[in-house]
Design a protein around this motif. Structure first.
Motif, PDB file in Angstrom:
ATOM      1  N   ASP A  42       6.882  53.217  21.523  1.00 11.37           N
ATOM      2  CA  ASP A  42       8.449  53.229  20.692  1.00 11.37           C
ATOM      3  C   ASP A  42       9.240  52.694  21.746  1.00 11.37           C
ATOM      4  OD1 ASP A  42      10.545  52.917  18.801  1.00 11.37           O
ATOM      5  OD2 ASP A  42       9.521  53.603  17.282  1.00 11.37           O
ATOM      6  N   ALA A  43       9.709  51.433  21.465  1.00 13.34           N
ATOM      7  CA  ALA A  43      10.636  50.765  22.474  1.00 13.34           C
ATOM      8  C   ALA A  43      11.588  51.267  22.261  1.00 13.34           C
ATOM      9  CB  ALA A  43      10.858  49.294  22.116  1.00 13.34           C
ATOM     10  N   ARG A  44      12.472  52.365  21.395  1.00 12.26           N
ATOM     11  CA  ARG A  44      13.458  53.014  21.337  1.00 12.26           C
ATOM     12  C   ARG A  44      13.454  54.463  22.112  1.00 12.26           C
ATOM     13  NH1 ARG A  44      12.733  53.203  14.322  1.00 12.26           N
ATOM     14  NH2 ARG A  44      11.189  53.322  15.103  1.00 12.26           N
ATOM     15  N   VAL A  45      12.333  54.635  22.018  1.00 14.76           N
ATOM     16  CA  VAL A  45      11.411  56.020  23.011  1.00 14.76           C
ATOM     17  C   VAL A  45      12.073  56.063  24.571  1.00 14.76           C
ATOM     18  CG1 VAL A  45      11.186  58.297  23.232  1.00 14.76           C
ATOM     19  CG2 VAL A  45      11.320  57.005  21.318  1.00 14.76           C
ATOM     20  N   GLU A  93       0.287  68.798  40.239  1.00  9.40           N
ATOM     21  CA  GLU A  93       0.545  69.953  40.050  1.00  9.40           C
ATOM     22  C   GLU A  93       2.477  70.286  39.102  1.00  9.40           C
ATOM     23  OE1 GLU A  93       1.024  72.453  43.637  1.00  9.40           O
ATOM     24  OE2 GLU A  93      -1.106  72.594  43.793  1.00  9.40           O
ATOM     25  N   VAL A  94       2.457  69.446  38.308  1.00  9.68           N
ATOM     26  CA  VAL A  94       3.910  69.731  37.385  1.00  9.68           C
ATOM     27  C   VAL A  94       3.897  70.739  36.680  1.00  9.68           C
ATOM     28  CG1 VAL A  94       3.674  67.248  36.629  1.00  9.68           C
ATOM     29  CG2 VAL A  94       2.955  68.564  34.851  1.00  9.68           C
ATOM     30  N   ARG A  95       5.089  71.676  37.003  1.00  9.28           N
ATOM     31  CA  ARG A  95       5.341  72.736  35.706  1.00  9.28           C
ATOM     32  C   ARG A  95       4.812  72.292  34.532  1.00  9.28           C
ATOM     33  NH1 ARG A  95       9.537  73.250  40.457  1.00  9.28           N
ATOM     34  NH2 ARG A  95      10.706  72.559  38.316  1.00  9.28           N
ATOM     35  N   ASP A  96       5.185  71.730  33.620  1.00 10.18           N
ATOM     36  CA  ASP A  96       5.769  71.825  32.398  1.00 10.18           C
ATOM     37  C   ASP A  96       4.712  70.037  31.694  1.00 10.18           C
ATOM     38  OD1 ASP A  96       7.829  73.735  31.748  1.00 10.18           O
ATOM     39  OD2 ASP A  96       8.541  73.059  33.305  1.00 10.18           O
ATOM     40  N   ILE A  97       4.293  70.441  30.776  1.00  9.10           N
ATOM     41  CA  ILE A  97       4.173  69.319  30.024  1.00  9.10           C
ATOM     42  C   ILE A  97       4.308  69.603  28.814  1.00  9.10           C
ATOM     43  CG2 ILE A  97       2.073  67.370  28.220  1.00  9.10           C
ATOM     44  CD1 ILE A  97       0.400  69.399  30.453  1.00  9.10           C
ATOM     45  N   ILE A  98       5.363  68.208  28.298  1.00 11.89           N
ATOM     46  CA  ILE A  98       5.663  67.883  27.172  1.00 11.89           C
ATOM     47  C   ILE A  98       5.318  66.822  26.313  1.00 11.89           C
ATOM     48  CG2 ILE A  98       8.498  67.245  26.243  1.00 11.89           C
ATOM     49  CD1 ILE A  98       9.418  67.908  29.100  1.00 11.89           C
ATOM     50  N   VAL A  99       5.105  67.298  25.282  1.00 14.78           N
ATOM     51  CA  VAL A  99       4.584  66.062  23.689  1.00 14.78           C
ATOM     52  C   VAL A  99       6.487  65.995  23.196  1.00 14.78           C
ATOM     53  CG1 VAL A  99       2.972  65.108  22.239  1.00 14.78           C
ATOM     54  CG2 VAL A  99       2.223  66.593  24.073  1.00 14.78           C
ATOM     55  N   CYS A 100       6.528  64.502  22.850  1.00 11.36           N
ATOM     56  CA  CYS A 100       8.101  64.567  21.723  1.00 11.36           C
ATOM     57  C   CYS A 100       7.739  63.426  21.276  1.00 11.36           C
ATOM     58  CB  CYS A 100       8.524  63.438  23.373  1.00 11.36           C
ATOM     59  SG  CYS A 100       9.957  63.624  22.278  1.00 11.36           S
ATOM     60  N   HIS A 184       4.998  71.934  25.517  1.00 13.05           N
ATOM     61  CA  HIS A 184       6.394  71.755  24.684  1.00 13.05           C
ATOM     62  C   HIS A 184       6.253  71.355  24.125  1.00 13.05           C
ATOM     63  CE1 HIS A 184       8.755  74.321  27.984  1.00 13.05           C
ATOM     64  NE2 HIS A 184       7.855  73.563  29.361  1.00 13.05           N
ATOM     65  N   ALA A 185       6.409  71.697  22.980  1.00 12.40           N
ATOM     66  CA  ALA A 185       6.446  70.070  21.906  1.00 12.40           C
ATOM     67  C   ALA A 185       8.119  70.248  21.335  1.00 12.40           C
ATOM     68  CB  ALA A 185       6.028  70.798  20.295  1.00 12.40           C
ATOM     69  N   TRP A 186       8.440  68.790  21.049  1.00 16.37           N
ATOM     70  CA  TRP A 186       9.600  67.891  21.639  1.00 16.37           C
ATOM     71  C   TRP A 186       9.083  66.902  20.157  1.00 16.37           C
ATOM     72  CZ3 TRP A 186      12.852  66.318  26.269  1.00 16.37           C
ATOM     73  CH2 TRP A 186      12.551  68.230  27.131  1.00 16.37           C
ATOM     74  N   TYR A 187      11.303  66.573  19.139  1.00 14.86           N
ATOM     75  CA  TYR A 187      10.603  65.385  18.382  1.00 14.86           C
ATOM     76  C   TYR A 187      12.292  65.345  18.770  1.00 14.86           C
ATOM     77  CZ  TYR A 187      11.158  64.017  13.879  1.00 14.86           C
ATOM     78  OH  TYR A 187      11.614  62.104  13.353  1.00 14.86           O
ATOM     79  N   PHE A 188      12.256  64.078  18.349  1.00 17.91           N
ATOM     80  CA  PHE A 188      13.389  62.776  18.608  1.00 17.91           C
ATOM     81  C   PHE A 188      14.242  62.754  17.306  1.00 17.91           C
ATOM     82  CE2 PHE A 188      15.501  58.908  20.110  1.00 17.91           C
ATOM     83  CZ  PHE A 188      16.564  59.337  20.694  1.00 17.91           C
ATOM     84  N   GLU A 189      14.774  62.922  17.376  1.00 17.93           N
ATOM     85  CA  GLU A 189      15.858  61.649  15.552  1.00 17.93           C
ATOM     86  C   GLU A 189      16.326  60.925  16.644  1.00 17.93           C
ATOM     87  OE1 GLU A 189      16.448  64.339  12.310  1.00 17.93           O
ATOM     88  OE2 GLU A 189      18.354  64.322  13.334  1.00 17.93           O
ATOM     89  N   ILE A 190      15.957  59.512  16.374  1.00 16.88           N
ATOM     90  CA  ILE A 190      16.483  58.374  16.846  1.00 16.88           C
ATOM     91  C   ILE A 190      17.845  57.840  16.833  1.00 16.88           C
ATOM     92  CG2 ILE A 190      16.080  55.434  16.745  1.00 16.88           C
ATOM     93  CD1 ILE A 190      13.609  55.955  16.670  1.00 16.88           C
ATOM     94  N   GLY A 191      18.303  57.784  15.474  1.00 15.42           N
ATOM     95  CA  GLY A 191      19.487  58.073  14.586  1.00 15.42           C
ATOM     96  C   GLY A 191      20.687  59.178  14.873  1.00 15.42           C
ATOM     97  N   THR A 192      20.319  59.641  15.171  1.00 15.50           N
ATOM     98  CA  THR A 192      21.550  61.411  16.279  1.00 15.50           C
ATOM     99  C   THR A 192      21.306  60.865  17.209  1.00 15.50           C
ATOM    100  OG1 THR A 192      20.240  62.557  15.120  1.00 15.50           O
ATOM    101  CG2 THR A 192      21.271  62.189  13.360  1.00 15.50           C
ATOM    102  N   GLY A 193      19.881  60.512  17.447  1.00 14.00           N
ATOM    103  CA  GLY A 193      20.240  61.745  19.731  1.00 14.00           C
ATOM    104  C   GLY A 193      20.132  62.911  19.746  1.00 14.00           C
ATOM    105  N   THR A 194      18.994  63.235  18.977  1.00 13.12           N
ATOM    106  CA  THR A 194      19.073  65.174  18.652  1.00 13.12           C
ATOM    107  C   THR A 194      18.115  65.318  18.979  1.00 13.12           C
ATOM    108  OG1 THR A 194      20.684  65.007  17.421  1.00 13.12           O
ATOM    109  CG2 THR A 194      19.029  67.102  17.328  1.00 13.12           C
ATOM    110  N   VAL A 195      17.253  66.145  20.230  1.00 11.88           N
ATOM    111  CA  VAL A 195      16.125  66.240  20.616  1.00 11.88           C
ATOM    112  C   VAL A 195      15.736  67.689  20.109  1.00 11.88           C
ATOM    113  CG1 VAL A 195      14.411  66.750  22.558  1.00 11.88           C
ATOM    114  CG2 VAL A 195      16.139  64.981  22.526  1.00 11.88           C
ATOM    115  N   PHE A 196      14.330  67.555  19.096  1.00  7.25           N
ATOM    116  CA  PHE A 196      14.301  69.589  18.852  1.00  7.25           C
ATOM    117  C   PHE A 196      13.298  69.786  19.296  1.00  7.25           C
ATOM    118  CE2 PHE A 196      16.256  66.694  15.917  1.00  7.25           C
ATOM    119  CZ  PHE A 196      17.376  68.082  14.708  1.00  7.25           C
ATOM    120  N   ARG A 197      13.075  71.034  19.695  1.00 12.13           N
ATOM    121  CA  ARG A 197      11.834  71.862  20.420  1.00 12.13           C
ATOM    122  C   ARG A 197      11.302  73.183  19.547  1.00 12.13           C
ATOM    123  NH1 ARG A 197      14.502  74.734  24.995  1.00 12.13           N
ATOM    124  NH2 ARG A 197      16.347  76.332  23.810  1.00 12.13           N
ATOM    125  N   TYR A 198      10.107  72.393  18.914  1.00 12.07           N
ATOM    126  CA  TYR A 198       9.261  74.114  18.451  1.00 12.07           C
ATOM    127  C   TYR A 198       9.298  75.290  19.064  1.00 12.07           C
ATOM    128  CZ  TYR A 198       6.003  75.593  15.629  1.00 12.07           C
ATOM    129  OH  TYR A 198       5.586  76.884  14.757  1.00 12.07           O
TER     130      TYR A 198
END
Length: 213
Positions: A42-45, A93-100, A184-198
């Motif tokens: 998605d072009a917005r992310v 050898e990345v230390r983290d994997i994020i799925v957003c 890490h499991a993340w979720y980006f709310e486009i309209g508010t710019g808020t990033v959530f993590r599980y």
């Protein structure tokens, strides 16, 4: 194209010029990203914008729906996502994997359409099959929600299932068991710019806040 070309000139005159030493180091010494960031096309992310990062910070994989197909022992059946996961974990050898995942995701909405809708675009229909398990989980756990209400829930549940799929990769399991890799499991709310993590402890997504808040 005119807008993109003008942007390239601005990048070269402003951003690159101000960060020429950073780019010189990256060119000479290669990349050493801190994290693998898997997200939607998605072009917005934009992962770098969301994390306010710099070039070299993230190894990025993007596809419709931020899917991570489960591991397969047959390389011929593997995907570009699988190759990127192996490369990021074993060689970078990345230390983290994020799925957003993100709000208003077209891929999540497409999961609810009849597959015949994609007869003229068969690759889309085939790719969306990676969301079948997500659909089954949502149907089983949220029977009271309407079709429209399920979209955002689907995006969040989909992120969690992709984390599970990541754990099917031998390189991921090995690095995680050694304590050098975290998922890490993340979720980006486009309209508010808020990033959530599980939060596994709370079993819900919560806004990411600065340490100490």
């Amino acid at each position: 194209m005119r807008k993109l070309i003008a942007g390239i000139h601005r990048f070269q005159k402003l951003h690159w010029s101000a960060n020429r030493e950073l780019y010189r180091r990256l060119a000479e010494h290669g990349q050493f990203p801190e994290a693998l960031f898997i997200t939607c096309s998605d072009a917005r992310v934009d992962p770098v914008t969301i994390t306010h990062g710099q070039p070299g910070d993230l190894f990025i994989v993007r596809n419709m729906g931020n899917f991570v197909p489960p591991y397969t022992e047959d390389p011929l059946e593997g995907t570009g996502v699988a190759a990127a996961v192996e490369y990021a974990v074993e060689h970078l050898e990345v230390r983290d994997i994020i799925v957003c995942g993100h709000s208003d995701c077209g891929a999540m909405k497409a999961l609810y359409k009849e597959r015949g809708t994609f007869a003229s675009t068969p690759h889309i229909g085939q790719w969306l099959r990676h969301g079948d398990r997500t659909m089954a989980v949502v149907a089983a756990n949220y029977p009271e929600l309407s079709r429209e209400e399920r979209y955002e829930v689907t995006a969040e549940e989909n992120v969690l299932l992709q984390i599970e799929n990541l754990r099917t990769y031998p390189v991921v399991r090995k690095a995680a068991q050694a304590g050098r890799l975290h998922l890490h499991a993340w979720y980006f709310e486009i309209g508010t710019g808020t990033v959530f993590r599980y939060s596994p402890e709370k079993e819900q997504f919560e806004p990411i806040r600065e340490e100490g808040e």
